[in-house]
Design a protein around this motif. Structure first.
Motif, PDB file in Angstrom:
ATOM      1  N   ALA A   1       2.608 -20.231 -12.884  1.00 47.78           N
ATOM      2  CA  ALA A   1       1.654 -20.452 -11.791  1.00 47.78           C
ATOM      3  C   ALA A   1       0.507 -19.449 -11.880  1.00 47.78           C
ATOM      4  CB  ALA A   1       2.359 -20.320 -10.452  1.00 47.78           C
ATOM      5  N   PRO A   2      -0.672 -19.812 -11.375  1.00 47.84           N
ATOM      6  CA  PRO A   2      -1.822 -18.895 -11.442  1.00 47.84           C
ATOM      7  C   PRO A   2      -1.562 -17.601 -10.667  1.00 47.84           C
ATOM      8  CG  PRO A   2      -2.512 -21.126 -10.868  1.00 47.84           C
ATOM      9  CD  PRO A   2      -1.016 -21.110 -10.771  1.00 47.84           C
ATOM     10  N   VAL A   3      -2.229 -16.559 -11.113  1.00 44.57           N
ATOM     11  CA  VAL A   3      -2.157 -15.254 -10.447  1.00 44.57           C
ATOM     12  C   VAL A   3      -3.159 -15.229  -9.299  1.00 44.57           C
ATOM     13  CG1 VAL A   3      -2.469 -12.765 -10.741  1.00 44.57           C
ATOM     14  CG2 VAL A   3      -1.460 -14.127 -12.574  1.00 44.57           C
ATOM     15  N   ASP A   4      -2.772 -14.624  -8.186  1.00 44.58           N
ATOM     16  CA  ASP A   4      -3.682 -14.526  -7.055  1.00 44.58           C
ATOM     17  C   ASP A   4      -4.862 -13.608  -7.400  1.00 44.58           C
ATOM     18  OD1 ASP A   4      -3.596 -15.200  -3.926  1.00 44.58           O
ATOM     19  OD2 ASP A   4      -4.505 -13.217  -4.208  1.00 44.58           O
ATOM     20  N   PRO A   5      -6.079 -13.962  -7.011  1.00 44.30           N
ATOM     21  CA  PRO A   5      -7.239 -13.123  -7.342  1.00 44.30           C
ATOM     22  C   PRO A   5      -7.159 -11.716  -6.757  1.00 44.30           C
ATOM     23  CG  PRO A   5      -7.831 -14.870  -5.788  1.00 44.30           C
ATOM     24  CD  PRO A   5      -6.473 -15.196  -6.306  1.00 44.30           C
ATOM     25  N   ASP A   6      -6.399 -11.520  -5.693  1.00 41.63           N
ATOM     26  CA  ASP A   6      -6.259 -10.199  -5.084  1.00 41.63           C
ATOM     27  C   ASP A   6      -4.976  -9.491  -5.507  1.00 41.63           C
ATOM     28  OD1 ASP A   6      -8.653 -10.460  -3.632  1.00 41.63           O
ATOM     29  OD2 ASP A   6      -7.632 -11.574  -2.054  1.00 41.63           O
ATOM     30  N   SER A   7      -4.379  -9.954  -6.592  1.00 45.22           N
ATOM     31  CA  SER A   7      -3.078  -9.435  -7.006  1.00 45.22           C
ATOM     32  C   SER A   7      -3.080  -7.921  -7.195  1.00 45.22           C
ATOM     33  CB  SER A   7      -2.633 -10.124  -8.302  1.00 45.22           C
ATOM     34  OG  SER A   7      -1.407  -9.600  -8.755  1.00 45.22           O
ATOM     35  N   ASP A   8      -4.060  -7.396  -7.887  1.00 44.65           N
ATOM     36  CA  ASP A   8      -4.063  -5.957  -8.184  1.00 44.65           C
ATOM     37  C   ASP A   8      -4.039  -5.115  -6.913  1.00 44.65           C
ATOM     38  OD1 ASP A   8      -4.091  -6.576 -10.849  1.00 44.65           O
ATOM     39  OD2 ASP A   8      -6.216  -6.094 -11.167  1.00 44.65           O
ATOM     40  N   ALA A   9      -4.875  -5.465  -5.943  1.00 47.50           N
ATOM     41  CA  ALA A   9      -4.943  -4.690  -4.705  1.00 47.50           C
ATOM     42  C   ALA A   9      -3.656  -4.832  -3.900  1.00 47.50           C
ATOM     43  CB  ALA A   9      -6.144  -5.138  -3.868  1.00 47.50           C
ATOM     44  N   LEU A  10      -3.094  -6.025  -3.889  1.00 47.27           N
ATOM     45  CA  LEU A  10      -1.875  -6.259  -3.123  1.00 47.27           C
ATOM     46  C   LEU A  10      -0.700  -5.488  -3.709  1.00 47.27           C
ATOM     47  CD1 LEU A  10      -2.395 -10.084  -2.619  1.00 47.27           C
ATOM     48  CD2 LEU A  10      -2.266  -8.400  -0.768  1.00 47.27           C
ATOM     49  N   ILE A  11      -0.559  -5.515  -5.033  1.00 48.10           N
ATOM     50  CA  ILE A  11       0.527  -4.774  -5.679  1.00 48.10           C
ATOM     51  C   ILE A  11       0.334  -3.275  -5.472  1.00 48.10           C
ATOM     52  CG2 ILE A  11       1.597  -4.193  -7.882  1.00 48.10           C
ATOM     53  CD1 ILE A  11       2.364  -6.942  -6.872  1.00 48.10           C
TER      54      ILE A  11
ATOM     55  N   THR B   1       6.830 -18.550   8.115  1.00 48.64           N
ATOM     56  CA  THR B   1       6.263 -19.152   9.323  1.00 48.64           C
ATOM     57  C   THR B   1       5.864 -18.102  10.348  1.00 48.64           C
ATOM     58  OG1 THR B   1       8.437 -19.350  10.393  1.00 48.64           O
ATOM     59  CG2 THR B   1       7.707 -21.212   9.041  1.00 48.64           C
ATOM     60  N   HIS B   2       5.922 -16.816   9.982  1.00 47.69           N
ATOM     61  CA  HIS B   2       5.761 -15.778  10.991  1.00 47.69           C
ATOM     62  C   HIS B   2       5.230 -14.496  10.365  1.00 47.69           C
ATOM     63  CE1 HIS B   2       7.253 -12.718  13.963  1.00 47.69           C
ATOM     64  NE2 HIS B   2       6.785 -13.633  14.794  1.00 47.69           N
ATOM     65  N   TRP B   3       4.567 -13.705  11.159  1.00 50.74           N
ATOM     66  CA  TRP B   3       4.029 -12.412  10.738  1.00 50.74           C
ATOM     67  C   TRP B   3       4.725 -11.309  11.527  1.00 50.74           C
ATOM     68  CZ3 TRP B   3       2.341 -15.522  14.442  1.00 50.74           C
ATOM     69  CH2 TRP B   3       1.964 -14.975  15.670  1.00 50.74           C
ATOM     70  N   ALA B   4       4.510 -10.058  11.099  1.00 48.98           N
ATOM     71  CA  ALA B   4       5.140  -8.936  11.805  1.00 48.98           C
ATOM     72  C   ALA B   4       4.310  -7.673  11.635  1.00 48.98           C
ATOM     73  CB  ALA B   4       6.561  -8.715  11.307  1.00 48.98           C
ATOM     74  N   SER B   5       3.025  -7.778  11.929  1.00 48.59           N
ATOM     75  CA  SER B   5       2.120  -6.644  11.792  1.00 48.59           C
ATOM     76  C   SER B   5       0.889  -6.879  12.653  1.00 48.59           C
ATOM     77  CB  SER B   5       1.698  -6.479  10.327  1.00 48.59           C
ATOM     78  OG  SER B   5       0.732  -5.461  10.187  1.00 48.59           O
ATOM     79  N   SER B   6       0.221  -5.789  13.001  1.00 46.52           N
ATOM     80  CA  SER B   6      -1.054  -5.886  13.707  1.00 46.52           C
ATOM     81  C   SER B   6      -2.222  -5.547  12.786  1.00 46.52           C
ATOM     82  CB  SER B   6      -1.060  -4.936  14.912  1.00 46.52           C
ATOM     83  OG  SER B   6      -0.846  -3.598  14.492  1.00 46.52           O
ATOM     84  N   ASP B   7      -1.928  -5.190  11.526  1.00 38.93           N
ATOM     85  CA  ASP B   7      -2.946  -4.795  10.554  1.00 38.93           C
ATOM     86  C   ASP B   7      -3.530  -6.030   9.878  1.00 38.93           C
ATOM     87  OD1 ASP B   7      -4.439  -3.617   8.429  1.00 38.93           O
ATOM     88  OD2 ASP B   7      -3.109  -1.876   8.452  1.00 38.93           O
ATOM     89  N   THR B   8      -4.836  -6.147   9.858  1.00 36.72           N
ATOM     90  CA  THR B   8      -5.478  -7.327   9.278  1.00 36.72           C
ATOM     91  C   THR B   8      -6.083  -7.070   7.894  1.00 36.72           C
ATOM     92  OG1 THR B   8      -7.561  -6.804  10.411  1.00 36.72           O
ATOM     93  CG2 THR B   8      -6.012  -8.281  11.556  1.00 36.72           C
ATOM     94  N   SER B   9      -5.789  -5.933   7.287  1.00 34.22           N
ATOM     95  CA  SER B   9      -6.351  -5.590   5.982  1.00 34.22           C
ATOM     96  C   SER B   9      -5.956  -6.616   4.926  1.00 34.22           C
ATOM     97  CB  SER B   9      -5.875  -4.204   5.542  1.00 34.22           C
ATOM     98  OG  SER B   9      -6.265  -3.944   4.202  1.00 34.22           O
ATOM     99  N   ALA B  10      -6.949  -7.125   4.194  1.00 37.35           N
ATOM    100  CA  ALA B  10      -6.695  -8.115   3.150  1.00 37.35           C
ATOM    101  C   ALA B  10      -5.996  -7.512   1.937  1.00 37.35           C
ATOM    102  CB  ALA B  10      -8.007  -8.754   2.715  1.00 37.35           C
ATOM    103  N   SER B  11      -5.894  -6.191   1.873  1.00 38.10           N
ATOM    104  CA  SER B  11      -5.201  -5.552   0.752  1.00 38.10           C
ATOM    105  C   SER B  11      -3.699  -5.448   0.981  1.00 38.10           C
ATOM    106  CB  SER B  11      -5.774  -4.152   0.502  1.00 38.10           C
ATOM    107  OG  SER B  11      -5.493  -3.290   1.587  1.00 38.10           O
ATOM    108  N   LEU B  12      -3.244  -5.818   2.177  1.00 44.62           N
ATOM    109  CA  LEU B  12      -1.819  -5.758   2.491  1.00 44.62           C
ATOM    110  C   LEU B  12      -1.181  -7.133   2.324  1.00 44.62           C
ATOM    111  CD1 LEU B  12      -1.826  -3.522   5.701  1.00 44.62           C
ATOM    112  CD2 LEU B  12      -1.244  -2.849   3.354  1.00 44.62           C
ATOM    113  N   PRO B  13       0.075  -7.188   1.909  1.00 39.33           N
ATOM    114  CA  PRO B  13       0.724  -8.487   1.711  1.00 39.33           C
ATOM    115  C   PRO B  13       1.053  -9.183   3.020  1.00 39.33           C
ATOM    116  CG  PRO B  13       2.279  -6.706   1.327  1.00 39.33           C
ATOM    117  CD  PRO B  13       0.934  -6.060   1.497  1.00 39.33           C
ATOM    118  N   PRO B  14       0.821 -10.483   3.102  1.00 40.49           N
ATOM    119  CA  PRO B  14       1.300 -11.247   4.256  1.00 40.49           C
ATOM    120  C   PRO B  14       2.768 -11.587   4.053  1.00 40.49           C
ATOM    121  CG  PRO B  14       0.179 -12.703   2.742  1.00 40.49           C
ATOM    122  CD  PRO B  14       0.066 -11.318   2.155  1.00 40.49           C
ATOM    123  N   MET B  15       3.459 -11.926   5.123  1.00 41.40           N
ATOM    124  CA  MET B  15       4.823 -12.410   4.999  1.00 41.40           C
ATOM    125  C   MET B  15       4.816 -13.699   4.167  1.00 41.40           C
ATOM    126  SD  MET B  15       7.070 -10.448   6.388  1.00 41.40           S
ATOM    127  CE  MET B  15       7.091  -9.024   7.499  1.00 41.40           C
TER     128      MET B  15
END
Length: 375
Positions: A103-113, A282-296
């Motif tokens: 499967a393709p790699v996410d464009p933000d993979s480096d920052a997320l890892i 189907t759910h989140w567990a954070s108040s941080d909206t930074s795009a560099s952080l992983p979503p659930m």
């Protein structure tokens, strides 16, 4: 279970195995065919039966690769930590069972890892023996058609729970349950697989009552024979997992690992997540909206270029190959790169710690995310 803004989910405790024993790192992390068989509720009733010891069954009976049965668990053995005998939850084309190695790699993979940790190694949040008097990992029990269903009283999150009754035995193993019967806390997850109905029942902060019923913060029922995995659930709902996912399908289990093949995705935790989720979560567990952080629900995989070292144990090799082929989902807040699994007396703690720990965050990449939900 914890709440952050509108988020709901259960915290967890991560366990660090050592040669001598274990060190705690805080994180937010049998039935039979016949009858029988965010904070902990205050003043719980004592267990109605002695704690169940971790399974000590002999060699696993899982059929060799290629003979797996998808979405039908009727051939599973019965009892705590029982083998599924080659059965896999959900249909073959379910997200948990999908080969994502190409499967393709996410464009933000480096920052997320990088946000999870490039130099930190994988860590088994499961093993053999006891830590603080309790089996290491998240236990489960397989029951049959004769297991009576009992009342479940939801203490906190009934509005996001599937109503009972559930077929939970009075002595079902509870995550964190001490072998000596002493008091314990933590997430107190209870996972029950009904092999006859192909259903999975999961509770958080579960406390058995003297009348056979259970108290729990919340609960979810999953259909293991369908891609509509939780017909009673809704987008935005939690489960016994912060991500709203089922816990059981993502556990590393000895009966699979010992065959050399784990044919499904695993689950893991990270220390910081985003206020967002991506299916199948189907759910989140954070108040941080930074795009560099992983979503659930974000899925990572071990890079194709990573070579599993020669001499790696059968069990660790199976885990690492599964991470190449199926990856693992961000399922909860907790210690970063901690992989969940079921306790079993046959795990080799030293080998798991050494061999998985040699795999670093930089060896992973994020699979391209689709359908990101930002509440």
């Amino acid at each position: 279970m914890h709440a952050i803004g509108q988020s709901r989910g259960w915290c967890r405790w991560a366990v660090m195995l050592t040669v001598a024993g274990a060190v705690a790192l805080p994180g937010c992390g049998g039935g039979s065919d016949g009858p029988g068989g965010a904070g902990t509720p205050a003043q719980p009733a004592p267990p109605t039966a002695p704690p169940t010891a971790p399974p000590t069954t002999p060699a696993p009976t899982t059929p060799p690769s290629g003979s797996a049965t998808y979405g039908n668990l009727q051939a599973a053995s019965l009892g705590p930590g029982a083998s599924l005998n080659g059965a896999l939850p959900f249909p073959a084309d379910n997200a948990w069972n999908t080969d994502i190695s190409k499967a393709p790699v996410d464009p933000d993979s480096d920052a997320l890892i990088a946000s999870i940790g490039l130099t930190r190694g994988l860590h088994p949040d499961f093993g053999a023996g006891l830590w603080e008097g309790a089996p290491i990992g998240i236990p489960y029990v397989v029951v049959g058609a004769g297991q009576p269903k009992v009342k479940i009283t939801f203490t906190d999150y009934g509005d996001e729970s599937d109503p009972g009754p559930y077929p939970v035995p009075p002595n079902a193993p509870i995550e964190g349950q001490r072998a000596d019967g002493g008091p314990f806390g933590g997430d107190r997850h209870v996972l029950v697989v009904d092999r006859s109905a192909n259903r999975l029942y999961e509770l958080g902060n579960a406390v058995p009552q003297a009348d056979g019923s259970w108290l729990a913060s919340g609960g979810a029922v999953f259909h293991l024979d369908s891609n509509t995995v939780r017909p009673g659930g809704r987008a935005g709902w939690t489960s016994a997992d912060a991500a709203g996912l089922p816990i059981f399908p993502g556990l590393a289990r000895y009966d699979e690992a010992a065959t050399g093949v784990i044919a499904h995705a695993l689950r893991f935790t990270v220390s910081r997540t985003r206020r967002a989720y991506v299916p199948p979560a189907t759910h989140w567990a954070s108040s941080d909206t930074s795009a560099s952080l992983p979503p659930m629900g974000m899925r990572v995989r071990l890079r194709a270029a990573y070579a599993i070292p020669a001499g790696t144990s059968t069990e660790s090799r199976a885990i690492l190959q599964a991470l190449k082929t199926y990856g693992m989902f961000v399922a909860d807040n907790g210690s970063s790169w901690y992989i969940s699994g079921a306790p079993d007396a046959r795990w080799n703690n030293d080998a798991l710690l050494r061999e998985l720990g040699a795999v670093k965050g930089a060896d992973f990449e994020v699979v391209r995310m689709q359908g990101l939900v930002k509440p």
